[in-house]
Design an enzyme around this catalytic site. Structure first.
Site, mmCIF file in Angstrom:
data_model
loop_
_atom_site.group_PDB
_atom_site.id
_atom_site.type_symbol
_atom_site.label_atom_id
_atom_site.label_comp_id
_atom_site.label_asym_id
_atom_site.label_seq_id
_atom_site.Cartn_x
_atom_site.Cartn_y
_atom_site.Cartn_z
ATOM 1 C CB CYS A 127 25.575 -53.427 143.438
ATOM 2 S SG CYS A 127 25.073 -52.487 144.880
ATOM 3 C CB CYS A 128 28.097 -57.332 140.332
ATOM 4 S SG CYS A 128 28.487 -58.849 141.232
ATOM 5 C CD1 TRP A 129 22.944 -61.997 137.398
ATOM 6 C CD2 TRP A 129 21.823 -60.062 137.304
ATOM 7 N NE1 TRP A 129 21.650 -62.277 137.033
ATOM 8 C CE2 TRP A 129 20.937 -61.100 136.976
ATOM 9 C CE3 TRP A 129 21.332 -58.756 137.320
ATOM 10 C CZ2 TRP A 129 19.604 -60.886 136.652
ATOM 11 C CZ3 TRP A 129 20.010 -58.538 137.004
ATOM 12 C CH2 TRP A 129 19.157 -59.596 136.679
#
Length: 147
Positions: free
Chosen positions: A64-66
């Site tokens: 996950c990231c932005w």
């Protein structure tokens, strides 16, 4: 099943991913901002989770990231990893079925808690199609990388 999970920040659904996996009977292996003492940049954390899959410590990973884009790119740089950025359940199902994806990439910005549940349900229930005409030939994908 052991599933590596990484995030570069504890925002959005980042912490909910591990909890949702535990509720489904899986064992999350945490990286990045989710693990005390680890680097929390998206590239490092996503690669660490992908390496868990490639080296057999986990069967799958969720990175996950932005936006989810950087996490998927970093994971896909690890040999043997097929990461798919999925924003809905149908895409998650298709990634497992047609692409034999073994790493799910999620956007911390756009994935709501309800959407997370739907995506995880589809991802975890999915499996590669047995029909050769219905999915990518993984061997052919390796040939393409060599071009």
């Amino acid at each position: 099943m052991k599933i590596a999970v990484s995030a570069d920040q504890r925002t959005g659904v980042a912490e909910a991913v591990a909890g949702a996996l535990r509720e489904r009977g899986h064992e999350p292996l945490l990286h990045g901002a989710l693990a005390d003492g680890e680097r929390d940049d998206w590239a490092w954390a996503s690669e660490a989770a992908a390496r868990d899959v490639a080296e057999g410590r986990a069967e799958q990973a969720i990175v996950c990231c932005w936006t989810g884009t950087g996490a998927s790119i970093a994971a896909n740089k690890v040999d043997g990893v097929r990461a798919a950025l999925c924003g809905d359940a149908a895409t998650a199902d298709g990634a497992r079925r047609w692409n034999d994806a073994n790493v799910l990439a999620l956007s911390l910005r756009t994935t709501s808690p309800a959407l997370l549940e739907e995506i995880l349900d589809a991802w975890l229930a999915g499996e590669p199609s047995p029909d050769e005409d219905d999915r990518a030939n993984v061997g052919h994908l390796a040939e393409i990388e060599g071009l």
